[in-house]
Design a protein around this motif. Sequence first.
Motif, PDB file in Angstrom:
ATOM      1  N   HIS A   1      -0.103   7.551  -6.670  1.00  6.68           N
ATOM      2  CA  HIS A   1       0.607   8.486  -7.536  1.00  6.68           C
ATOM      3  C   HIS A   1       0.822   7.800  -8.881  1.00  6.68           C
TER       4      HIS A   1
ATOM      5  N   VAL B   1      10.109   1.341  -4.769  1.00  4.04           N
ATOM      6  CA  VAL B   1       9.211   0.527  -5.594  1.00  4.04           C
ATOM      7  C   VAL B   1      10.008  -0.252  -6.645  1.00  4.04           C
TER       8      VAL B   1
ATOM      9  N   GLY C   1      -0.596  -4.397  -5.553  1.00  5.65           N
ATOM     10  CA  GLY C   1       0.022  -3.115  -5.248  1.00  5.65           C
ATOM     11  C   GLY C   1      -1.010  -2.012  -5.365  1.00  5.65           C
TER      12      GLY C   1
ATOM     13  N   VAL D   1       4.196  -0.273 -11.202  1.00  9.37           N
ATOM     14  CA  VAL D   1       3.523  -1.532 -10.903  1.00  9.37           C
ATOM     15  C   VAL D   1       2.883  -2.095 -12.172  1.00  9.37           C
TER      16      VAL D   1
ATOM     17  N   SER E   1      -1.523   2.016  -5.376  1.00 10.46           N
ATOM     18  CA  SER E   1      -0.756   3.237  -5.616  1.00 10.46           C
ATOM     19  C   SER E   1      -1.660   4.453  -5.508  1.00 10.46           C
TER      20      SER E   1
ATOM     21  N   ASP F   1       0.891  -1.158   0.000  1.00 11.78           N
ATOM     22  CA  ASP F   1       0.000   0.000   0.000  1.00 11.78           C
ATOM     23  C   ASP F   1       0.931   1.210   0.000  1.00 11.78           C
ATOM     24  N   LEU F   2       1.208   1.746  -1.192  1.00  9.34           N
ATOM     25  CA  LEU F   2       2.281   2.713  -1.362  1.00  9.34           C
ATOM     26  C   LEU F   2       1.884   4.113  -0.900  1.00  9.34           C
TER      27      LEU F   2
ATOM     28  N   GLU G   1      10.821   7.164  -2.600  1.00 11.26           N
ATOM     29  CA  GLU G   1       9.663   6.281  -2.761  1.00 11.26           C
ATOM     30  C   GLU G   1       9.672   5.537  -4.089  1.00 11.26           C
TER      31      GLU G   1
ATOM     32  N   GLU H   1       4.069   5.790  -9.278  1.00  7.42           N
ATOM     33  CA  GLU H   1       4.066   4.463  -8.663  1.00  7.42           C
ATOM     34  C   GLU H   1       3.219   3.498  -9.476  1.00  7.42           C
ATOM     35  N   ASP H   2       2.048   3.955  -9.890  1.00 10.38           N
ATOM     36  CA  ASP H   2       1.141   3.077 -10.624  1.00 10.38           C
ATOM     37  C   ASP H   2       1.759   2.613 -11.939  1.00 10.38           C
TER      38      ASP H   2
END
Length: 315
Positions: A243, A220, A239, A250, A241, A100-101, A216, A246-247
């Motif tokens: 942001h 990841v 995952g 993933v 995300s 859970d980022l 961050e 981040e998404d």
Amino acid sequence: MAREHVPVLAGELIDLLAPAPGETAVDCTFGAGGHARLVAERLGPDGELIAIDRDPEAEGRFAALAAELPCRTRFLRAGFAEGLEELREEGVRADLVYLDLGMSSMQIDTRERGFSYSYDAPLDMRMDTTQELTAAELVATWDERALGRLFKEYGDERFSRPIARAIVRARESGPLETTTALVDVITAAVPAPARFAAGHPAKRVFQAIRIAVNDEFGQVDRALPVAWDVLRVDGRFAGISFHSGEDRRVKRFLADLAQGCICPPDFPVCACGRTPQAELLGRGIVPTPGEIADNPRAASARMRAARKLQEGPVA
């Protein structure tokens, strides 16, 4: 006082990962334990929950939760990339791995941590309060070009250059050591008509600084292949995300694992021998309107999940 933590996409996470009695789950970003509790309750006495978090305050929250859970428990205080590396070195194999980022609501609402532009506090933003780099140090030492690039790439801030220029000029008169001091500089650098056109004028800059202070995106990038290595065949990964940066990471990682043959389309037969390592479970799952109404901070969340089909090298 921190408000009660509400885990995002909790029902969807449980539905996709389907934790079962006797399984081993790795919660890579324990936070306040909202997801961990729901998963652990389904593991039973023969199951195990391993939680990872670099925030020193998370360990106490984990100890309190662990006393209520039916399964075996273990906590690693580390960044999730480093924690996963430790588990891989130990030979741990998990049935469930999930992240859970971003930061938890508790971190945002704990004023003295300096994550929020809404409170006057020391300019800190460290998830691990023992690390050296703080937001104040970053703002004091990065040059104008580096700050502008950071605000643009990590915050999608359209006024990144004038804000960076204003910060460099302001610090000539003294260090920017509080959130309010930084907010004032940012607000003055943004043209008046745009200051409140799309939320608080400091929102994107604070986000960018927080991501950089805590590395961050680097976490990841390092964690994803290790998480997949730790996962057993038929294990499930998820995952969440908040942001787009981040998404994207993933999404690309799982899409690559789910891809089969990569031979050119004009090849008569497959020469690469590549077969999918993953089965995607849903595509970009987002909160329902009801969840967003109950918890506005869920609005930007997106979850991606996959099941491991076979062992294989991960780039």
